[in-house]
Design an enzyme around this catalytic site. Structure first.
Site, PDB file in Angstrom:
ATOM      1  CE  LYS A   1     -18.149  19.335  43.090  1.00 55.59           C
ATOM      2  NZ  LYS A   1     -17.831  20.222  44.265  1.00 55.59           N
TER       3      LYS A   1
ATOM      4  CG  HIS B   1     -19.695  11.959  48.890  1.00 55.42           C
ATOM      5  ND1 HIS B   1     -20.761  12.776  48.578  1.00 55.42           N
ATOM      6  CD2 HIS B   1     -18.630  12.781  49.074  1.00 55.42           C
ATOM      7  CE1 HIS B   1     -20.353  14.042  48.580  1.00 55.42           C
ATOM      8  NE2 HIS B   1     -19.072  14.070  48.889  1.00 55.42           N
TER       9      HIS B   1
ATOM     10  CB  SER C   1     -20.039  19.319  39.119  1.00 60.01           C
ATOM     11  OG  SER C   1     -19.664  19.982  40.294  1.00 60.01           O
TER      12      SER C   1
END
Length: 298
Positions: free
Chosen positions: A50, A111, A141
């Site tokens: 995010k 990620h 988020s």
């Protein structure tokens, strides 16, 4: 893809990998992931979840194709730059399989924090673009994302989620460790470290940095075209970037849209004064003398 029948989804458990919390679906394939063979001309896009991942993916694809919107509409973003460690429910293809099948040069997404990145990326000296977003907006988020992604357990209240977020008891572990690990890595590897807030404030300048990093020259008109194509509104309405073709059984955009706000400072509508002070104190303690500075408003 909405017509695909996907297998029932069980909420993902988190498992400790080298002190970092990771979803069990990823850990079950850890031998494959850690042995992934990077190629020297791979480009890796990496972020904490995010932090503007899809945004930078689309920017990179537009830069690589010199602003050709048609070429960037050839497939959804998750096929153009596969999410390396993602193993979704069948019959959705894994990012790992997509990456293996891709011809060079590949652009890949991850990620993973630095300790968990497959070592071949370092050994092949691959170029890496990392985007970091301020901790408060990132947390908000992530909270909404965890509510709409069926793979995740319900995050509970904002207060519950924030406690877990601060403790690193969420997928991909501590935000603080993640941004700092990549900040330190840039001193030893070919890494372009960008900030979400800079991208919001001056997209043309930051996109130019991406182009220079990739040794691509852009004319002023092409640069402007890329800026316009990658605005939040444009991407929110683009089926190739807004994940609207993912089955709602996996990602329920009725709960929260995948592209929700895309702003800097939305955290003010969620954090109490005490929560804000708490995270400021942790930030000062963990990152205060590292040279890593974030803006929480523009």
């Amino acid at each position: 893809m909405e017509s695909l029948e996907i297998k029932p989804i069980n909420c993902s458990k988190l498992v400790d990998v080298e002190g970092i919390q990771m979803p069990i679906e990823i850990v079950e394939h850890w031998d494959l992931i850690s042995a992934f063979q990077a190629r020297p001309d791979d480009l890796l896009i990496c972020t904490y979840p995010k932090a503007g991942t899809t945004w930078i993916q689309e920017i990179v694809d537009m830069v690589q194709h010199r602003g050709d919107v048609q070429k960037c509409a050839r497939a959804p973003i998750y096929e153009r730059s596969p999410y390396l460690e993602l193993f979704p429910p069948e019959p959705l293809p894994s990012g790992f399989e997509l990456a293996l099948a891709m011809p060079s040069p590949r652009t890949l997404k991850s990620h993973l924090p630095t300790p968990l990145l497959p070592t071949s990326f370092w050994e092949q000296n691959c170029k890496i673009i990392y985007v970091a977003r301020n901790v408060k907006d990132c947390a908000v988020s992530y909270f909404y994302f965890q509510r709409m992604l069926k793979l995740f357990q319900d995050p509970g209240t904002w207060k519950d989620f924030l406690e877990n977020f601060i403790a690193g008891e969420i997928a991909y572990g501590s935000w603080f460790d993640h941004v700092l690990g990549w900040w330190k890595a840039k001193d030893h590897h070919s890494i372009l470290y960008l900030f979400y807030e800079d991208l919001k404030e001056n997209p043309a300048q930051e996109i130019q940095k991406v182009a220079q990093f990739l040794n691509i020259e852009l004319s002023a008109s092409v640069l402007d075209q890329i800026v316009q194509h990658t605005t939040f509104e444009s991407m929110k309405n683009n089926p190739m970037t807004n994940y609207s073709n993912i089955p709602s059984a996996f990602m329920d955009q009725n709960v929260s849209p995948f592209m929700r706000k895309g702003t800097v400072g939305n955290w003010k509508e969620h954090f109490t004064v005490a929560q804000s002070q708490q995270i400021d104190e942790i930030y000062a303690q963990k990152l205060g003398n590292t040279g890593l500075k974030f803006r929480t408003e523009l």
